[in-house]
Write a protein that holds these residues in place. Sequence first.
Motif, mmCIF file in Angstrom:
data_model
loop_
_atom_site.group_PDB
_atom_site.id
_atom_site.type_symbol
_atom_site.label_atom_id
_atom_site.label_comp_id
_atom_site.label_asym_id
_atom_site.label_seq_id
_atom_site.Cartn_x
_atom_site.Cartn_y
_atom_site.Cartn_z
ATOM 1 N N THR A 7 1.139 -1.306 -0.559
ATOM 2 C CA THR A 7 0.191 -0.364 -0.260
ATOM 3 C C THR A 7 0.491 1.364 0.540
ATOM 4 O OG1 THR A 7 -1.728 -1.320 1.230
ATOM 5 C CG2 THR A 7 -1.581 1.236 1.277
ATOM 6 N N LEU A 8 2.124 1.194 0.396
ATOM 7 C CA LEU A 8 2.549 1.911 0.993
ATOM 8 C C LEU A 8 3.377 2.623 -0.748
ATOM 9 C CD1 LEU A 8 4.305 4.893 2.209
ATOM 10 C CD2 LEU A 8 5.624 3.530 2.839
ATOM 11 N N THR A 9 3.799 1.360 -0.853
ATOM 12 C CA THR A 9 4.506 1.681 -1.870
ATOM 13 C C THR A 9 3.973 2.538 -3.371
ATOM 14 O OG1 THR A 9 6.329 -0.321 -1.696
ATOM 15 C CG2 THR A 9 6.205 0.458 -4.263
ATOM 16 N N ASP A 30 -7.551 0.758 0.778
ATOM 17 C CA ASP A 30 -7.446 1.172 1.847
ATOM 18 C C ASP A 30 -7.751 2.793 1.935
ATOM 19 O OD1 ASP A 30 -5.895 2.834 4.123
ATOM 20 O OD2 ASP A 30 -4.635 0.676 4.709
ATOM 21 N N GLN A 31 -8.505 2.902 2.864
ATOM 22 C CA GLN A 31 -9.406 4.610 2.299
ATOM 23 C C GLN A 31 -8.442 5.085 3.288
ATOM 24 O OE1 GLN A 31 -12.631 4.830 5.275
ATOM 25 N NE2 GLN A 31 -13.765 5.283 3.391
ATOM 26 N N ARG A 32 -7.791 5.216 3.884
ATOM 27 C CA ARG A 32 -6.358 6.211 4.758
ATOM 28 C C ARG A 32 -5.705 6.778 3.599
ATOM 29 N NH1 ARG A 32 -4.146 2.155 9.490
ATOM 30 N NH2 ARG A 32 -4.032 1.099 7.122
ATOM 31 N N PHE A 33 -5.418 5.460 2.344
ATOM 32 C CA PHE A 33 -4.446 6.197 1.638
ATOM 33 C C PHE A 33 -5.332 6.460 0.646
ATOM 34 C CE2 PHE A 33 -1.899 3.591 4.212
ATOM 35 C CZ PHE A 33 -0.365 3.849 4.549
ATOM 36 N N ALA A 34 -6.280 6.252 0.220
ATOM 37 C CA ALA A 34 -7.450 6.557 -0.939
ATOM 38 C C ALA A 34 -6.885 8.263 -0.484
ATOM 39 C CB ALA A 34 -8.257 5.962 -0.960
ATOM 40 N N HIS A 35 -7.846 8.687 0.646
ATOM 41 C CA HIS A 35 -7.834 9.972 1.242
ATOM 42 C C HIS A 35 -6.477 11.087 0.752
ATOM 43 C CE1 HIS A 35 -11.113 9.048 3.877
ATOM 44 N NE2 HIS A 35 -11.424 8.910 3.094
ATOM 45 N N ILE A 36 -5.248 10.324 0.606
ATOM 46 C CA ILE A 36 -4.356 11.182 0.150
ATOM 47 C C ILE A 36 -3.435 11.488 -0.984
ATOM 48 C CG2 ILE A 36 -1.409 11.025 0.135
ATOM 49 C CD1 ILE A 36 -1.859 11.489 2.948
ATOM 50 N N ASP A 407 -4.431 10.319 9.565
ATOM 51 C CA ASP A 407 -5.057 8.191 9.874
ATOM 52 C C ASP A 407 -4.109 7.172 9.819
ATOM 53 O OD1 ASP A 407 -7.921 9.424 10.751
ATOM 54 O OD2 ASP A 407 -7.937 9.494 8.898
ATOM 55 N N LEU A 408 -3.444 7.618 9.114
ATOM 56 C CA LEU A 408 -1.933 7.076 8.329
ATOM 57 C C LEU A 408 -1.227 6.069 9.498
ATOM 58 C CD1 LEU A 408 -0.084 9.130 5.912
ATOM 59 C CD2 LEU A 408 -2.310 7.648 5.560
ATOM 60 N N PRO A 409 -0.720 4.862 9.403
ATOM 61 C CA PRO A 409 0.064 3.410 10.192
ATOM 62 C C PRO A 409 1.231 4.843 10.140
ATOM 63 C CG PRO A 409 -0.670 2.547 8.899
ATOM 64 C CD PRO A 409 -0.996 4.033 8.455
ATOM 65 N N ALA A 467 2.008 10.507 22.141
ATOM 66 C CA ALA A 467 1.287 10.218 21.781
ATOM 67 C C ALA A 467 0.843 9.033 21.697
ATOM 68 C CB ALA A 467 0.052 11.003 21.035
ATOM 69 N N LYS A 468 1.087 7.859 21.111
ATOM 70 C CA LYS A 468 0.966 6.114 21.376
ATOM 71 C C LYS A 468 0.139 6.276 20.188
ATOM 72 C CE LYS A 468 2.102 5.296 25.561
ATOM 73 N NZ LYS A 468 2.072 6.621 26.142
ATOM 74 N N HIS A 469 0.453 6.631 18.506
ATOM 75 C CA HIS A 469 0.264 6.480 17.740
ATOM 76 C C HIS A 469 0.013 5.107 17.171
ATOM 77 C CE1 HIS A 469 -1.945 11.320 16.630
ATOM 78 N NE2 HIS A 469 -2.256 10.459 18.029
ATOM 79 N N GLY A 470 -0.026 4.403 17.483
ATOM 80 C CA GLY A 470 0.952 2.370 16.297
ATOM 81 C C GLY A 470 1.758 2.181 17.749
ATOM 82 N N THR A 471 2.016 1.357 17.561
ATOM 83 C CA THR A 471 2.308 -0.089 18.316
ATOM 84 C C THR A 471 3.877 0.257 18.652
ATOM 85 O OG1 THR A 471 3.546 -1.470 16.754
ATOM 86 C CG2 THR A 471 1.176 -1.942 17.400
#
Length: 763
Positions: A7-9, A30-36, A407-409, A467-471
């Motif tokens: 997805t990132l690539t 992936d809706q998050r990346f589609a928004h980009i 919203d991105l990882p 802010a701990k956005h992710g692991t």
Amino acid sequence: MHYPSSTLTATLRALRGVADPHIVAPTLGDQRFAHILALAPGVDPVIGALGALAGEVPDLLAPGAIESPALHAAIASLIGTDVGERVLEVWAEVAPAGWGAPHATALIDAVRDAHCAPWVAAALIGPCDASAALLSQTWDIARAVQHWGRTPLDLPTAWMEGLSSTEWKRLVNMLTSNGSSALSAAAICLPWLPRHCVAEIAEHIAGMSLLFALDAYACASPIARACHANILASLIQRAERYHLVALTRLAVATSIDAAWDAVVRHLRTHPRYAASIVAAAPWDDVRPDVQDIILSAADNDSTSICAAIAYALGMRSDHPTITRETARAFFAAVTLEVWDALTEEKKRMWLSTLDKSNAPLAVWSLGLDPAFLKHAMLDDDLIVAARRHAPHEETLRWTLLPLTVCDLPIADVPAVIAALPASPDPVAFVQIAGRMWEMSPALRDWITAHPTPQTQGATITALHAAAKHGTLVECCGALAHALAGWSWKETHALLDALPDDVCDALRPDPDVIAERLTPLHRRGDFLQALDSLAALPPSVAISAYHALHVLATMQRVGDHQHAGEGLAQALRAYGDCFLAIVDALAVEHQAKVLPVPDNETQDDIRALASADPLVAHRLAHALHKSDPTAILDALETAGAQDMRRLWRCMSEALRRTISGDIDALASAAATPEHANALAQALRGWNANDPLALLALRLLIDDNPDGTVRGVAMLAQRPNVAASLLPLLHENLRVRLESVPAIALDGADLPPSRSPAPVRRRRC
């Protein structure tokens, strides 16, 4: 080794101008990346439009996009794919009437293959017996009729003329059958049904079905409403107080006095529902007598909702009680003059109640302030509100783009921001993407002095990590990526500008974490190890500091293990420093960072930790849990170049444990006649090199990203991959032969009927 997700690539390729929708398909999935893609400057117009459709934000479609032949061709090429299913559902809402007719065969096949909803295909094809035949469920019928009925505007039931009498009667009969589900479905398409059918259905409509019906008439054409005037009047009369939002929308859209009269009737008895009214319609669009009722109830409404509206309009001086409901009413009605006159303390009190559902109201009333946008979620409500204040489309897109970054990882944030053009307002970009209440003067000055995408990416990553956005592992990896190439002078300048809590999470006080993590007799060793850490590049040290901060402050056991993995990842190339820190930790913390499964493997694990701390950490935990799958995953963490060296560090017993069932793997990867030969070859390689074994385990996995990693591993050793080709079943062989280096190395191999895995010697 980190492999970027597919997805990132695909996203990065789209940001660099790639215009092939099939290349960027993972992003559209992936809706998050589609928004980009829907918002970012420089993206191919067709890809941007597909991003708006896949992201379910059709209001972001550029003017003229809906009529674009290039977009039509791209969407048609996606019919029958997973991504196409997502795109077509939103496209059905905005597509020109009959767009799908030339693609009817493909759409019908997609329905049969479960890659398109029946109503979507029917809506796109248009009303005919072939499209109607796809519809067997009441909700599919209702959605299709709803779309068919909207065009042409002057004849709401024209869709029936495209169907044989047998087909349209079948559809109508299913909608008029008994049952609450059929009633609810019929309600959404009521304006476009024949009058005699509507009369029969309307008698039974109530509750949620009535809400659907009122909303349907609000969207219908004046002619459709006129055809059903008596029925609509009856529905309005039967509406209850919980239909006030739908009644208000209908009243504003149609100016029907009866709808406003119903609003007045319910509001007199239940003034607390005033919040729903002002949220559904701008104050100036509300009929004057409704306004008067709301304002006159300000002193008597126990919920303070009417008082909040009066206060927001500057018609009341007493500050109302702040709750989530009064905040909804306040932000829906507040004027810019009233907001600007509030003290900073009162503004913060109101802002503290904002959430994703109320943020569009604040934006609608007050504008594009980052303080409101930080709470928002990208959807059509927000887009409509933001467009009201944006002077032009470019401003709108740059204002909303940082929301998508939220919203991105976190692992993908640095790469995506670095691929974007420079923002025209970097301070606002960072504040919104970092979800900051307010921007300190120090950080504002620092961003202004360093307005590049790379520095914005580092700042936002730091804010998200704290802010701990992710692991924690993802946060540590993102910090390392974002700070790659930074000097300590630059890093300290950024940290000094960040809020104190963020700085403490990324650059904790050595004495504080030493006190929490180490026994007194090891404290000196720990501080000495931290001195060594400070001499490493910031991309390494800051990630490690953050992991140690979490290890020292978190209470949950799972967080401690994640902190250990984050530390191992940060210090992956610095095994001696990692071991020095581990040796100084208290026993309970050592068990989370580098557990020793048993005395027999202790030396192996420490040798691995010196060579590759991340592999050692994961392998130690996997062995401790006796989890064969996790053991293989741990070893796969190593890069192909290091794998043989790490393999040689292990004892024979440990290697046998890790290898697992080679015969089962060979049976899954090879053609039946070559399974034994492949198992024999894997055992031969396994003595010195586990790469082939691990890569094949990834290749047979259903996870697409695992497949990508497996191919990438073998691509680094094309001779190994080429020697496998004759033995593998066809789909694996095709995947590997798509890599030029592997195909070239395998060009002189025996055909697949030969069981021999050994390559011929080149002349």
